[in-house]
Enzyme design. Structure first.
Site, PDB file in Angstrom:
ATOM      1  N   LYS A 232       0.802  -0.948   0.110  1.00  0.00           N
ATOM      2  CA  LYS A 232       0.055  -0.112  -0.210  1.00  0.00           C
ATOM      3  C   LYS A 232       1.003   1.335  -0.019  1.00  0.00           C
ATOM      4  O   LYS A 232       1.906   1.253   0.441  1.00  0.00           O
ATOM      5  CB  LYS A 232      -0.778  -0.119   1.299  1.00  0.00           C
ATOM      6  CG  LYS A 232      -2.011  -1.117   1.155  1.00  0.00           C
ATOM      7  CD  LYS A 232      -2.683  -1.051   2.625  1.00  0.00           C
ATOM      8  CE  LYS A 232      -3.774  -2.084   2.807  1.00  0.00           C
ATOM      9  NZ  LYS A 232      -4.919  -1.961   1.818  1.00  0.00           N
TER      10      LYS A 232
ATOM     11  N   ARG B  20     -10.637 -11.576   1.474  1.00  0.00           N
ATOM     12  CA  ARG B  20     -11.154 -12.550   0.804  1.00  0.00           C
ATOM     13  C   ARG B  20     -10.612 -13.960   0.991  1.00  0.00           C
ATOM     14  O   ARG B  20     -11.081 -15.088   0.832  1.00  0.00           O
ATOM     15  CB  ARG B  20     -11.573 -12.080  -0.835  1.00  0.00           C
ATOM     16  CG  ARG B  20     -10.428 -12.066  -1.780  1.00  0.00           C
ATOM     17  CD  ARG B  20     -10.763 -11.279  -3.039  1.00  0.00           C
ATOM     18  NE  ARG B  20     -10.906  -9.758  -2.669  1.00  0.00           N
ATOM     19  CZ  ARG B  20     -10.978  -8.898  -3.536  1.00  0.00           C
ATOM     20  NH1 ARG B  20     -11.203  -9.265  -4.887  1.00  0.00           N
ATOM     21  NH2 ARG B  20     -11.229  -7.695  -3.144  1.00  0.00           N
TER      22      ARG B  20
END
Length: 484
Positions: free
Chosen positions: A265, A339
């Site tokens: 990130k 996920r």
């Protein structure tokens, strides 16, 4: 630094309901806004102050028996929540100023309610009072002086046990998500869940370590957690009340810190990724509250906890990961880690527990912040009835949800070529992530709650203060109650 440990949930302000005022207790009065016909003439001065009555507007009275005037707007119940939150913040500030000035310290105050305020208004006021003054700090300084008790002056009889537990669930979820990640490892999160469950009837907590996860084939959790020196855990909470016939499975993303992995990130905002386990925090807090309220519904909570870090053992874009149950995923972006861990837990929970319905909660996609902003959670569901239950449960406890589509024309985009499914195929992020998770739930009624927006706040509103919000915790408690 002292390691912050979340307090035992429920250690909030004490609320008393009484029909009289204890001598010497500072008093606040709730004031409704004047009607359009009356205008300013509809409100008389109190102690030299003409109240506005605007919801959330708190005015200090310089003289007389009343010290604060708090507006409740048009008098709708939700305005009482806003008034309670603003009032407790103003009173706390006044307490601190009194202490600085060397004046006699008060630790309690009273609230005088309008005659027409009913039980629902009192409950909403209580929510605001309990949560509006929430704080989380890690400091060497002595704790600031704090309020201990609020007395609600009313003739109505109202049971505040449910409100206390719902507020405690939100506060506890905030504590967990706000805890810095140099303390909050997956093992710490598991230990904390076990600690706060101790002594609650019919509630047990089991923590599965990395060895067990490897033996059972939790490839998603192990892949995400493989880059960190702090190994992953699967936290399993089981609430088993006697006579319960309905069984719900709640699953929460527990990424205790998210660097993005090799798909790292940007530095700006990465410090906020200590709250990337807000979905897992909501599950832990909700299951504890469900058990404390003794709701007659069987509930299993699963929190796959891992730290998504960068090292020579990190998983990579292009990897093929085999999940619990055998299905394989083509990894496209290591920052789509939520996920990956949820897929393992969903299959495991459904296979082992055979629930009647499954609900997962996760700070899953930044796309949901674009779609719905930062005060509304997204609901993806395979059944209309379940989606409606979630939305109505949220409405009853002051959390907003919006139904999002599971678009069938995008379903083929998550199908893999090297593996069974693709983790990050592109397209509308929130919808594609939900479609990916749907591949792991089979035919069980399922709802996916994407709380990436409302799980964190950067400014004060209603009963929320900057930091983790605890969003979804009380919705989940109320949702389970709807099955009772």
């Amino acid at each position: 630094m002292r390691n912050p440990l979340p307090p035992v949930p429920g250690k909030l302000l004490e609320l008393e309901v009484s029909d009289d005022l204890k001598r010497g207790t500072p008093l606040a009065t709730l004031i409704a806004a004047p009607s359009e016909e009356d205008g300013d003439a509809g409100l008389e001065e109190i102690g030299g102050v003409r109240p506005t009555g605007k919801a959330g507007d708190v005015q200090t009275v310089p003289a007389g028996g009343v010290r604060w005037l708090a507006g409740v707007g048009d008098g709708e119940p939700k305005q009482y929540r806003k008034a309670g939150a603003a009032l407790v913040r103003a009173v706390t500030s006044a307490l601190e100023e009194d202490v600085k000035a060397g004046q006699k310290t008060f630790r309690a105050f009273a609230v005088e309610l309008p005659e027409d305020a009913g039980a629902e208004h009192i409950e909403e006021l209580a929510f605001g009072l309990l949560l509006g003054g929430y704080r989380f700090t890690v400091t060497a300084e002595d704790p600031k002086p704090s309020l201990r008790t609020v007395r609600l002056i009313t003739r109505h009889e109202v049971d505040l046990e449910r409100v206390r537990e719902l507020a405690a669930a939100s506060a506890f979820a905030r504590d967990l998500a706000n805890t810095p990640s140099n303390v909050k490892t997956p093992a710490w999160l598991a230990d904390t869940a076990a600690r706060v469950a101790g002594g609650i009837p019919n509630l047990t907590v089991t923590a599965r370590d990395e060895k067990w996860l490897a033996e059972q084939g939790f490839g998603g959790v192990l892949a995400v957690g493989g880059g960190s020196a702090a190994p992953p855990r699967l936290i399993e909470l089981e609430y088993r009340p006697r006579g319960a016939t309905t069984h719900l499975l709640l699953v929460g993303k527990g990424i205790t810190f998210d660097t993005g992995g090799l798909s790292i990130k940007p530095a700006d905002g990465m410090h906020l990724m200590r709250t990337d386990m807000a979905g897992g925090a909501a599950i832990i807090a909700a299951v504890r509250a469900i058990a404390a309220l003794r709701l007659p519904v069987k509930v299993t909570g699963l929190v796959p906890a891992a730290e998504n870090h960068v090292s020579g053992s990190s998983y990579r874009p292009g990897d093929i990961v085999r999940h619990y149950g055998g299905k394989t995923t083509e990894v496209g972006n290591t920052d789509a880690e939520g996920r990956m861990v949820l897929a393992d837990a969903l299959v495991y929970g459904i296979k082992k527990h055979k629930p009647d319905a499954v609900i997962d909660a996760a700070t899953l996609t930044g796309a949901m912040k674009v779609s719905l902003g930062v005060r509304t959670g997204g609901v993806f569901a395979t059944e209309d009835e379940l989606a409606e239950r979630v939305a109505k449960a949220g409405e009853r406890v002051g959390e907003a949800w919006w139904r999002m589509p599971l678009l069938e024309d995008l379903a083929e985009t998550v199908q893999g070529s090297l593996g069974d499914v693709r983790q990050a195929p592109g397209g509308p992020g929130g919808i594609v992530a939900a479609l990916f998770l749907r591949e792991f739930v089979g035919d069980v009624p399922w709802a996916h709650l994407d709380i990436a927006g409302p799980a964190r706040a950067d400014k004060t509103y209603a009963d929320v203060v900057p930091g983790a919000t605890g969003f979804a915790a009380r919705t989940l408690v109320e949702l389970v109650a709807s099955y009772a």
